[in-house]
Write a protein that holds these residues in place. Sequence first.
Motif, PDB file in Angstrom:
ATOM      1  N   GLY A  43      44.483  14.279  23.604  1.00 17.49           N
ATOM      2  CA  GLY A  43      43.150  13.566  23.423  1.00 17.49           C
ATOM      3  C   GLY A  43      42.082  14.439  24.554  1.00 17.49           C
ATOM      4  N   ILE A  44      40.802  14.461  24.313  1.00 15.71           N
ATOM      5  CA  ILE A  44      39.892  14.224  25.916  1.00 15.71           C
ATOM      6  C   ILE A  44      39.161  12.830  26.435  1.00 15.71           C
ATOM      7  CG2 ILE A  44      37.908  15.192  26.364  1.00 15.71           C
ATOM      8  CD1 ILE A  44      38.155  17.107  23.786  1.00 15.71           C
ATOM      9  N   VAL A  81      35.981  13.565  31.765  1.00 10.65           N
ATOM     10  CA  VAL A  81      34.524  13.668  31.407  1.00 10.65           C
ATOM     11  C   VAL A  81      35.095  12.403  32.344  1.00 10.65           C
ATOM     12  CG1 VAL A  81      32.468  13.336  30.841  1.00 10.65           C
ATOM     13  CG2 VAL A  81      34.390  15.091  29.950  1.00 10.65           C
ATOM     14  N   VAL A  82      33.961  12.128  33.600  1.00  5.74           N
ATOM     15  CA  VAL A  82      33.675  11.140  34.566  1.00  5.74           C
ATOM     16  C   VAL A  82      31.843  10.542  34.700  1.00  5.74           C
ATOM     17  CG1 VAL A  82      33.906   9.585  36.558  1.00  5.74           C
ATOM     18  CG2 VAL A  82      35.790  11.085  36.153  1.00  5.74           C
ATOM     19  N   GLU A 127      29.257  17.409  27.415  1.00  5.57           N
ATOM     20  CA  GLU A 127      30.409  18.025  27.966  1.00  5.57           C
ATOM     21  C   GLU A 127      31.837  17.944  27.184  1.00  5.57           C
ATOM     22  OE1 GLU A 127      30.852  18.324  31.448  1.00  5.57           O
ATOM     23  OE2 GLU A 127      28.890  17.579  32.090  1.00  5.57           O
ATOM     24  N   THR A 128      31.405  17.236  25.910  1.00  2.93           N
ATOM     25  CA  THR A 128      32.879  17.758  25.049  1.00  2.93           C
ATOM     26  C   THR A 128      32.565  18.511  23.782  1.00  2.93           C
ATOM     27  OG1 THR A 128      32.227  15.626  23.805  1.00  2.93           O
ATOM     28  CG2 THR A 128      34.120  15.701  26.197  1.00  2.93           C
ATOM     29  N   GLY A 129      31.013  18.513  23.545  1.00  4.35           N
ATOM     30  CA  GLY A 129      30.359  19.101  22.185  1.00  4.35           C
ATOM     31  C   GLY A 129      31.067  17.633  21.143  1.00  4.35           C
ATOM     32  N   GLU A 130      31.341  17.071  20.816  1.00  5.50           N
ATOM     33  CA  GLU A 130      31.263  15.704  19.679  1.00  5.50           C
ATOM     34  C   GLU A 130      30.725  14.609  20.384  1.00  5.50           C
ATOM     35  OE1 GLU A 130      34.727  16.910  17.488  1.00  5.50           O
ATOM     36  OE2 GLU A 130      35.173  17.930  19.390  1.00  5.50           O
ATOM     37  N   ASP A 131      30.145  13.697  18.986  1.00  2.00           N
ATOM     38  CA  ASP A 131      30.605  11.969  19.920  1.00  2.00           C
ATOM     39  C   ASP A 131      31.840  11.584  19.767  1.00  2.00           C
ATOM     40  OD1 ASP A 131      27.880  12.224  19.901  1.00  2.00           O
ATOM     41  OD2 ASP A 131      27.665  12.004  17.065  1.00  2.00           O
ATOM     42  N   PRO A 132      32.155  10.397  19.864  1.00  2.00           N
ATOM     43  CA  PRO A 132      33.913   9.813  20.223  1.00  2.00           C
ATOM     44  C   PRO A 132      34.133   9.812  18.980  1.00  2.00           C
ATOM     45  CG  PRO A 132      32.088   8.485  21.638  1.00  2.00           C
ATOM     46  CD  PRO A 132      31.671   9.666  20.921  1.00  2.00           C
TER      47      PRO A 132
END
Length: 448
Positions: A246-247, A268-269, A302-307
């Motif tokens: 996962g991310i 990502v922080v 940072e990730t391109g998506e919502d969690p």
Amino acid sequence: MSSLATAPAAAVTPADPVDTTLPADYVAAHLRVEDVDMFRGVGDKDVRKSLRVGRVPMPELAPDEVLIGVQAAAVNYNTVWSSMFEPLPTFKFLAQYGKQGGWAARHDRPYHVVGSDAAGVVVRTGSNVRRWKAGDHVVVNPIQIDPEEPEAQADAMLGDHRAWGFETNFGSLAEYSVVRASQLLPKPAHLTWEEAAANPLCAGTAYRMLVGDRGARIKQGDVVLIWGAAGGLGAYAVQFVKNGGGIPVGVVSSGEKAEFVRRLGCDVVIDRTELGLTGRTADDPAEVVKVGKRLGGVIRRETGEDPHVVFEHTGRATFGVSMFVLRRGGAIVTCGSSSGYQHAYDNRYLWMRLKKVIGSHASNLLEATECNRLFALGRVVPALSALYPLSEVAGAARQVQENSHFGKVGVLCQAPRPGLGVTDPDLRARIGEERLNPARLRLDGWTA
């Protein structure tokens, strides 16, 4: 200190005999019933005033129990709650438990030995214990269950269970502790006592929340928002998410904590101070949306998506924001509410976007065993950042109370100094000291 107390820490291996002559009493961190009202009307409920270190009587051992010589323990927030006598005094738990009669009656005492994380050596076993013997090196899963309940046969956490050292007596912050044999797990052989003691409660809880069948069941590629990523729970959550493909997206409160979670593998922080999140945010729906949009924008950038998943334990201060930023069909998994139990959120985001809220608490023995295996393999590492001797346990608890720590705060009990307890130095060398010490724990000039 007796020979029983010193020998295991210094020299015992699992095959060594252990002198089982028990002292009449032992040193323990404990609360006193006469202190229950000491913080009434007081603003700062400083746990250094209530948490005592002194001698308490050695309890009798039930047939299904084991006495361990505690080499090291760790402080969890339940010890802070206990020491503030909030949300209610734990002596009420002990009295309620004692009403069951039989062996349970021992727990109802005018003192409460607290603590729910431990690593140590078995020094005596009850007459019904079959799988453990004196000399075994163990860690403790901090949940005691009722094996006669039907629910416990499916999932122990659905049955009547108690948090050891919080809802029971004779906890871990002591020279000795009484545990049920069904709580024991083998200590990872490459870890020191203090490293091993830091893990069971928080790591087991995070494992159930994220990996176990009854939690969020993260999968490869999932974006997981982790509040308090540098805390005891968050530090293990970061590792489980990263290990599972996962991310991890961690929220922290300082630059030092940011560096710590990056060493754990956090992709990502985010510094929470940059979000504009305050203690009043939860009371203003418009502010929740503002903070949620700000946080969601960072995560998407940072990730391109919502969690896909939000790892929640902060509670009131963050829950509304968590509900807002979670993607359609995603899940919030929560195990606590350190900032307040009464959560406010816009229910439209829950029902119209088909989101889920999963309640989770601690871990059953199978989950704890699976989690402990990851430590034994070196796939997950301790999050120990500070270490105190038992005589200074109140200061350790105060650090957790003020949230001035990160990772886990450890306590040496019988172990006379840090660094003891390793029985597989080859595995430790292969994993590497740098990897095993992500919090950069310094032990220079340690005196116990």
